[in-house]
Design an enzyme around this catalytic site. Sequence first.
Site, PDB file in Angstrom:
ATOM      1  N   TRP A 102      28.627 -23.140 -16.812  1.00  0.00           N
ATOM      2  CA  TRP A 102      27.357 -23.634 -16.276  1.00  0.00           C
ATOM      3  C   TRP A 102      26.829 -24.850 -17.007  1.00  0.00           C
ATOM      4  CZ3 TRP A 102      26.807 -22.707 -11.531  1.00  0.00           C
ATOM      5  CH2 TRP A 102      27.332 -21.528 -10.990  1.00  0.00           C
ATOM      6  N   ASP A 172      18.705 -23.875 -19.371  1.00  0.00           N
ATOM      7  CA  ASP A 172      19.027 -23.110 -18.170  1.00  0.00           C
ATOM      8  C   ASP A 172      18.995 -21.623 -18.542  1.00  0.00           C
ATOM      9  OD1 ASP A 172      20.139 -21.830 -16.022  1.00  0.00           O
ATOM     10  OD2 ASP A 172      21.936 -23.086 -15.899  1.00  0.00           O
ATOM     11  N   LYS A 196      19.051 -13.286 -10.518  1.00  0.00           N
ATOM     12  CA  LYS A 196      19.566 -12.332 -11.499  1.00  0.00           C
ATOM     13  C   LYS A 196      18.435 -11.411 -11.943  1.00  0.00           C
ATOM     14  CE  LYS A 196      22.531 -16.047 -12.148  1.00  0.00           C
ATOM     15  NZ  LYS A 196      23.682 -15.720 -11.333  1.00  0.00           N
TER      16      LYS A 196
HETATM   17  N1  PMP Z   1      23.177 -21.700 -14.102  1.00  0.00           N
HETATM   18  C1  PMP Z   1      23.584 -20.456 -14.409  1.00  0.00           C
HETATM   19  C2  PMP Z   1      23.527 -19.986 -15.827  1.00  0.00           C
HETATM   20  C3  PMP Z   1      24.039 -19.605 -13.395  1.00  0.00           C
HETATM   21  O1  PMP Z   1      24.446 -18.367 -13.684  1.00  0.00           O
HETATM   22  C4  PMP Z   1      24.055 -20.076 -12.054  1.00  0.00           C
HETATM   23  C5  PMP Z   1      24.513 -19.217 -10.898  1.00  0.00           C
HETATM   24  N2  PMP Z   1      25.251 -18.125 -11.166  1.00  0.00           N
HETATM   25  C6  PMP Z   1      23.658 -21.389 -11.814  1.00  0.00           C
HETATM   26  C7  PMP Z   1      23.206 -22.164 -12.856  1.00  0.00           C
HETATM   27  C8  PMP Z   1      23.666 -21.966 -10.423  1.00  0.00           C
HETATM   28  O2  PMP Z   1      22.675 -21.381  -9.676  1.00  0.00           O
HETATM   29  P1  PMP Z   1      22.503 -21.655  -8.119  1.00  0.00           P
HETATM   30  O3  PMP Z   1      23.742 -21.113  -7.466  1.00  0.00           O
HETATM   31  O4  PMP Z   1      21.280 -20.890  -7.790  1.00  0.00           O
HETATM   32  O5  PMP Z   1      22.360 -23.112  -7.935  1.00  0.00           O
END
Ligand code: PMP
Length: 361
Positions: A102, A172, A196
């Site tokens: 991520w 994040d 989550k």
């Molecule tokens: N950052 C993290 C730490 C994530 O776990 C996720 C999705 N699992 C995202 C960003 C991306 O999120 P989204 O799919 O809602 O854009």
Amino acid sequence: MPRVFNFSAGPATLPEAVLRQAQAEMLDWHGLGASIVEISHRSAEFMQVAERADADLRTLLAIPDSHVVLYLSGGATTQQALIALNFAGAGQTADYVVSGHWSKTAIRQAAPYVAVNIAASSEEDRFRSLPGREGWRLSPDAAYVHITANETIHGVEYRTTPEVGDVPLFADFSSSIASEPLDVAKYGLIYAGAQKNLGPVGISVVIVRRELLERSGQHRAEIFDYRAHAARDSMLNTPPTWNWYMLGLTVRWMLEQGGVDEFARRNAEKAALLYATIDAGDGFYRNEIEASVRSRMNVPFFLHDPALDAMFLAESRAAGLMALKGHKAVGGMRASLYNAMPVEGVRALVDFMRDFQARHG
Ligand code: PMP
């Protein structure tokens, strides 16, 4: 049909009480004769829902007055692009610490707008540790320093907030927000997709220090402008009302359960139970993450023989344990232990794991 224990990484299990309340209110919200999602976002009824959710989230996370909360459609990925547009000048340097999948996504989204400086990376260690703070090469003129508080796929988590000096720290928190007490004041900006710990997918929360909204950032449409969203209390356009409502129910449930202190206690208990079972297996199970930064929310693990993976998944599913397959980038298994996962779910998982090992070890 009984509800299973759902270990999905996100969208993820929600508190049963929240689902039941949403079900009960679906056709007729509090005597309105209509659903809360069938009415205007500017109606008195929805405004009440939105304001209560905001007040409750501020209480839950002890958000100081210095910070404003935005409720935005678009996921965490959208925010990864918007933070660059809103807080960095065109081509200005932004520091990124790379700790897993991520963090790399965050860089990809920001790269068209900023000069990304990779301040540190644990990729050489295959993301089994976090880059030690002493080795970070921060830029004095960076617009911000970005970290990923919890890596949902790789299963590493910052257990303390890194000190980065005067440059604002952006994080994040998608997969660990509200899992334990958090000192919001230490961050310039925190963002999280809801799916989550905060409710169903479809809304993101951005907690930003007000004074940062005065930065001019880069040329952008009003709809990409955090300042414009803040000025209109996140009602610049039609917000995702269903998600805001569900986030409100989920946050209220967390407060009623005892707030983040209580979830920190439960999450520590759940994680300890699962890691102890993995470690006690004499190599039958394996988690490769450095112990001090193992995630409490997402626990990737491997069976010693990948030939057993399919059987492990089929048998666990039959035992009422859902979604244990690991992310394809890592393989093996992954159990996500968000706030809505009760300790009973983790007990059922470790009982299953011990039994599986006894039969196949
Ligand atoms: N950052 C993290 C730490 C994530 O776990 C996720 C999705 N699992 C995202 C960003 C991306 O999120 P989204 O799919 O809602 O854009």
